[in-house]
Design a protein around this motif. Structure first.
Motif, PDB file in Angstrom:
ATOM      1  N   SER A   1       0.846  -1.192   0.000  1.00 44.04           N
ATOM      2  CA  SER A   1       0.000   0.000   0.000  1.00 44.04           C
ATOM      3  C   SER A   1       0.882   1.243   0.000  1.00 44.04           C
ATOM      4  O   SER A   1       2.104   1.155   0.069  1.00 44.04           O
ATOM      5  N   GLN A   2       0.197   2.393  -0.066  1.00 45.67           N
ATOM      6  CA  GLN A   2       0.873   3.669   0.032  1.00 45.67           C
ATOM      7  C   GLN A   2       0.329   4.397   1.242  1.00 45.67           C
ATOM      8  O   GLN A   2      -0.813   4.181   1.646  1.00 45.67           O
ATOM      9  N   GLN A   3       1.154   5.268   1.790  1.00 47.73           N
ATOM     10  CA  GLN A   3       0.752   6.004   2.989  1.00 47.73           C
ATOM     11  C   GLN A   3       1.267   7.423   2.853  1.00 47.73           C
ATOM     12  O   GLN A   3       2.414   7.643   2.454  1.00 47.73           O
ATOM     13  N   GLU A   4       0.416   8.390   3.194  1.00 47.65           N
ATOM     14  CA  GLU A   4       0.859   9.778   3.175  1.00 47.65           C
ATOM     15  C   GLU A   4       1.935   9.941   4.245  1.00 47.65           C
ATOM     16  O   GLU A   4       1.806   9.433   5.360  1.00 47.65           O
ATOM     17  N   SER A   5       2.999  10.650   3.873  1.00 43.16           N
ATOM     18  CA  SER A   5       4.125  10.762   4.793  1.00 43.16           C
ATOM     19  C   SER A   5       4.935  12.001   4.468  1.00 43.16           C
ATOM     20  O   SER A   5       4.853  12.550   3.368  1.00 43.16           O
TER      21      SER A   5
ATOM     22  N   VAL B   1       8.280   3.385   3.967  1.00 40.49           N
ATOM     23  CA  VAL B   1       8.037   3.938   5.300  1.00 40.49           C
ATOM     24  C   VAL B   1       7.688   2.860   6.322  1.00 40.49           C
ATOM     25  O   VAL B   1       7.696   3.121   7.521  1.00 40.49           O
ATOM     26  N   GLN B   2       7.361   1.659   5.839  1.00 42.71           N
ATOM     27  CA  GLN B   2       7.058   0.572   6.773  1.00 42.71           C
ATOM     28  C   GLN B   2       7.367  -0.755   6.084  1.00 42.71           C
ATOM     29  O   GLN B   2       7.061  -0.934   4.900  1.00 42.71           O
TER      30      GLN B   2
ATOM     31  N   VAL C   1       5.253  -0.711   2.732  1.00 42.04           N
ATOM     32  CA  VAL C   1       4.336   0.414   2.533  1.00 42.04           C
ATOM     33  C   VAL C   1       5.210   1.562   2.023  1.00 42.04           C
ATOM     34  O   VAL C   1       6.261   1.849   2.599  1.00 42.04           O
TER      35      VAL C   1
ATOM     36  N   LYS D   1       1.644  14.087   0.983  1.00 44.23           N
ATOM     37  CA  LYS D   1       0.414  14.399   1.711  1.00 44.23           C
ATOM     38  C   LYS D   1      -0.513  15.178   0.789  1.00 44.23           C
ATOM     39  O   LYS D   1      -0.071  16.003  -0.010  1.00 44.23           O
TER      40      LYS D   1
ATOM     41  N   ALA E   1       5.788   5.613   0.752  1.00 47.91           N
ATOM     42  CA  ALA E   1       5.335   6.979   1.026  1.00 47.91           C
ATOM     43  C   ALA E   1       4.747   7.610  -0.225  1.00 47.91           C
ATOM     44  O   ALA E   1       5.229   7.380  -1.336  1.00 47.91           O
ATOM     45  N   LYS E   2       3.702   8.401   0.015  1.00 49.34           N
ATOM     46  CA  LYS E   2       3.165   9.244  -1.056  1.00 49.34           C
ATOM     47  C   LYS E   2       3.022  10.642  -0.465  1.00 49.34           C
ATOM     48  O   LYS E   2       2.916  10.802   0.754  1.00 49.34           O
TER      49      LYS E   2
END
Length: 185
Positions: free
Chosen positions: A140-144, A152-153, A172, A177, A174-175
């Protein structure tokens, strides 16, 4: 004296003897051509043999890696579970000294790690690294605040056996914010 006709009325024809030098030169040319063809055949055969040796060596290495990787892939989930058990027990935080069972699990994990090192199996360091589709599998992607495309994970550690990928890291990424939409007036 002029040639005279024999009783049959046919004049004898003088046959010239073949030139021995021309005959030998023709033979030499033929032999040179055969020699060149034989040399070319030899070079092709030698190249074919060398290619066959290389292919057999590569296939043997691939078979060896496949056998090794099957066993290692069966062991990796055990290592994952040992790491999770240690992480879970450490999160409990019961005093300064870890529980003897946790120490035993840590010892077993160290034995696995040592065995992996002897087998040239190394963990892939993915955290805070740029995403590499060869080594990582993005879940997945996560805002960071991290740069876009950075891991990021790490959900599951990946491993390499020598220079070959044994299992990719599940990560995971980063994308950027999302910028809030400007308020409408």
């Amino acid at each position: 004296s002029e040639p005279s006709a024999d009783d049959s009325g046919v004049l004898p024809v003088e046959v010239e003897a073949p030139d021995p030098i021309a005959t030998l030169e023709a033979k030499v040319a033929t032999l040179e051509k055969e020699k060149k063809e034989n040399w070319d055949r030899y070079l092709r055969s030698a190249a074919d043999l060398e290619n066959l040796r290389k292919r057999n060596k590569r296939e043997a290495e691939d078979a060896k890696f496949d056998a090794k990787s099957k066993v290692l892939k069966e062991m990796l989930p055990v290592v994952d579970n040992l790491e999770r058990a240690i992480e879970h027990a450490s999160a409990g935080g019961e005093g300064d000294k870890p529980h003897p069972i946790v120490e035993g699990v840590q010892l077993v994990l160290r034995q696995f790690t040592t065995a992996f090192e002897r087998l040239d199996v190394t963990a892939i360091d993915a955290m805070n690294q740029p995403f590499d589709p060869i080594l990582h599998e993005a879940i997945s992607q996560q805002e960071s605040d991290s740069p876009a495309g950075t891991v990021v994970q790490v959900l599951q550690r990946g491993y390499k056996a020598g220079d070959r990928l044994l299992r990719p890291s599940l990560v995971v990424v980063a994308k950027p914010k999302a910028t809030p939409a400007p308020p409408e007036a």
